[in-house]
Scaffold this active site. Structure first.
Site, PDB file in Angstrom:
ATOM      1  N   SER A  25       0.556  -1.007  -0.044  1.00 19.47           N
ATOM      2  CA  SER A  25      -0.094  -0.312  -0.391  1.00 19.47           C
ATOM      3  C   SER A  25       0.759   1.229  -0.042  1.00 19.47           C
ATOM      4  CB  SER A  25      -1.136  -0.243   0.969  1.00 19.47           C
ATOM      5  OG  SER A  25      -0.434   0.350   2.195  1.00 19.47           O
ATOM      6  N   LYS A  26       0.277   1.983  -0.192  1.00 20.75           N
ATOM      7  CA  LYS A  26       1.533   3.472  -0.246  1.00 20.75           C
ATOM      8  C   LYS A  26       1.913   3.330   0.625  1.00 20.75           C
ATOM      9  CE  LYS A  26      -0.263   6.434  -3.275  1.00 20.75           C
ATOM     10  NZ  LYS A  26       0.635   5.945  -3.746  1.00 20.75           N
ATOM     11  N   ARG A  27       2.297   2.552   2.137  1.00 24.54           N
ATOM     12  CA  ARG A  27       2.210   3.005   3.289  1.00 24.54           C
ATOM     13  C   ARG A  27       4.644   2.576   2.791  1.00 24.54           C
ATOM     14  NH1 ARG A  27       2.401  -1.087   5.897  1.00 24.54           N
ATOM     15  NH2 ARG A  27       0.382  -2.064   5.303  1.00 24.54           N
ATOM     16  N   GLY A  55       5.623   2.970   0.150  1.00 28.52           N
ATOM     17  CA  GLY A  55       6.081   3.592  -1.117  1.00 28.52           C
ATOM     18  C   GLY A  55       5.093   3.721  -2.509  1.00 28.52           C
ATOM     19  N   GLU A  77       3.165   6.833 -10.640  1.00 27.08           N
ATOM     20  CA  GLU A  77       3.999   7.573  -9.960  1.00 27.08           C
ATOM     21  C   GLU A  77       5.374   7.040 -10.322  1.00 27.08           C
ATOM     22  OE1 GLU A  77       2.757   7.679  -5.220  1.00 27.08           O
ATOM     23  OE2 GLU A  77       1.635   6.133  -6.224  1.00 27.08           O
TER      24      GLU A  77
END
Ligand code: GLU
Length: 505
Positions: A270-272, A274, A280
């Site tokens: 997840s975003k956590r 990276g 992106e």
């Protein structure tokens, strides 16, 4: 019946593609291409409440950037031609392509689902029901309070006679009621599901739209899909699909439920952890071929004894096999992606790399707005090709060649092994040597500078360090003489003069 391999990517238009979804799409694509088959996309938008405008375009842009061509689907030009308010390009709306019957957007295929749902009702595999959400909730609470597994069953119907002209749903009739339903999965092996735990799932909702289960099975069949490759969060839905294929008497595609992508801490990526969106990665300077190479290896390996890690796209197509998708979760290592990206950068022709680097260095404030600057940049690219992991790394390694540098502090101009007077003298002598050099090329320069170190009786290392600091303002740069040669004599001498000046005060 289709004999050649056909795979599909079937996203719901609910936002940007997560990198894990892209990995699954890549597995599907590689499976099709490996067998010389077709790979297409179908938009699964039957849950109209979850529709996020613009999702389809973003998904197509993802494929476009990766360089993955959907067979017969929208190409780069049609994507460019899409108007901003359009949600879907023509190619998905229109008829059929390469023998695959369209349209490729489920909301435009409603009559098919209705037809096959009615067929199931007529043949005893489905029934109409019209319990309200509140009634269903009461039934559910009752079952749960008895500590039983909740699945709707025909016997629970509150009104058995349902008027087909009034709002109602169509539910599948799980038959037989007991026993097990087996799935033979390429990744998970033979998986057995207790029929008692399979819900009499809604196939057609009260709004007339199909649910995912019905639409997915009907389309995969009508569109001749031979391999269903999807995330293993869909595994619990698979028995419903197996039953539907049986009821219809249709040949079952091969299934491969692919394990999730995890972060290095073992939790779902997840975003956590990276970046998780392809855009992106694109904006951070990763190459599409490196991203594909990396994602293809998240859960797939070429096979026993084959240690190859770096693949071109055609090597992947040649070697990929859906039979070698691993059954344990794949761990996303940003370090490995960086490494692979560096490898792919080094394999690139310089001119191609320069073309890809240009927007990145421009965005970092290096204006390549004259033929001279462009030529200088072209000459600088081979110096950094070995040193960058992402396209974004380039600017920081060459900016001093193109933009003015702040005054270099005197402390950086005196090496620990040389005192101030020796350093000053060494810089003065360097200036003379470089001013006199017949050809301003790296080999001659290095030769002359080593001779100078000898003549001055100083070590070459410390001498080169202060020269580097003086002309670049940095302690780490691409190879010194290549760098100086690209910068050119005029600017190099100016910077040496400035350094000499600073040390003489
Ligand atoms: N529409 C489903 C999704 O969003 C497709 C799952 C499948 O491939 O069957 O992932």
């Amino acid at each position: 019946m289709t004999t050649s391999v056909r795979t599909r990517f079937a996203p719901s238009p609910t936002g940007d593609m997560h990198i894990g979804g892209v990995r699954t799409a890549i597995f599907s694509w590689l499976t099709a291409k490996h067998h010389d088959g077709l790979f297409f996309m179908r938009i699964e938008d039957t849950d109209q409440d979850r529709h996020v405008a613009g999702s389809c375009r973003r998904i197509l842009e993802t494929f476009d950037w990766l360089g993955i061509q959907l067979d017969g689907g929208p190409d780069h030009a049609s994507l460019q031609a899409m108007k901003s308010e359009e949600d879907y390009p023509g190619a998905l709306n229109d008829g059929s392509y390469r023998g695959i019957p369209g349209p490729f957007i489920q909301s435009q295929r409603l009559p098919h689902y209705r037809e096959w749902a009615e067929w199931l009702v007529a043949n005893g595999y489905a029934y109409r029901a019209n319990e309200t959400p509140e009634e269903l909730e009461r039934l559910r609470a009752d079952v749960i309070s008895r500590k039983e597994v909740w699945s709707f069953r025909e016997e629970m119907r509150l009104r058995a006679d349902v008027d087909p002209s009034q709002p109602h749903v169509i539910r599948m009739r799980v038959t037989p009621r007991d026993g097990t339903t087996h799935l033979r999965d390429l990744v998970k092996g033979d998986v057995a599901f207790e029929n008692a735990n399979i819900d009499d799932t809604v196939l057609i909702k009260a709004d007339g739209y199909p649910t995912y289960h019905l639409a997915n099975v009907v389309d995969d069949h009508l569109q001749g899909v031979t391999h269903v490759i999807r995330g293993d969060d869909w595994l619990s839905s698979a028995p419903k699909h197996v039953l539907l294929y049986k009821y219809f008497g249709w040949e079952m595609p091969k299934f491969a439920h692919v394990p999730n992508v995890l972060g290095e801490d073992g939790r779902k990526l997840s975003k956590r952890h990276g970046a998780t969106s392809v855009f992106e990665f694109r904006d951070q300077g990763y190459l599409p071929e490196a991203v594909i190479n990396f994602l293809a290896m998240l859960g797939w390996a070429p096979g026993e004894g084959d240690e190859q890690n770096v693949f071109t796209i055609s090597e992947l197509i040649e070697k990929f096999s859906e039979d070698h998708i691993g059954s344990s979760p794949a761990v996303f290592s940003y370090t490995k992606l960086d490494w692979l990206n560096g490898v792919h950068i080094r394999r690139m022709p310089v001119a191609e790399l320069a073309r890809l680097l240009t927007p990145f260095v421009q965005a970092a404030g290096i204006a390549l707005d004259s033929p001279e600057l462009k030529a200088q940049f072209m000459a600088a690219v081979p110096l950094i090709q070995e040193r960058i992991k992402t396209l974004k790394d380039a600017a920081g390694l060459i900016d001093f060649m193109f933009t003015d540098i702040p005054p270099v502090p005197a402390a950086s101009l005196v090496d620990k092994k040389m005192d101030q007077a020796t350093s000053l003298n060494a810089l003065r002598e360097t200036r003379e040597v470089l001013a006199q050099l017949a050809d301003f090329d790296p080999t001659q320069m290095e030769h002359a500078m080593r001779a100078l170190a000898e003549r001055l009786n100083v070590k070459a290392g410390p001498l080169f360090t202060i020269v580097r600091n003086a002309v670049t303002g940095k302690s780490v740069t691409p190879p010194l003489f290549g760098t100086i040669s690209v910068m050119g004599r005029e600017i190099t001498l100016q910077r040496l003069d400035r350094a000499i000046d600073a040390l003489s005060r």
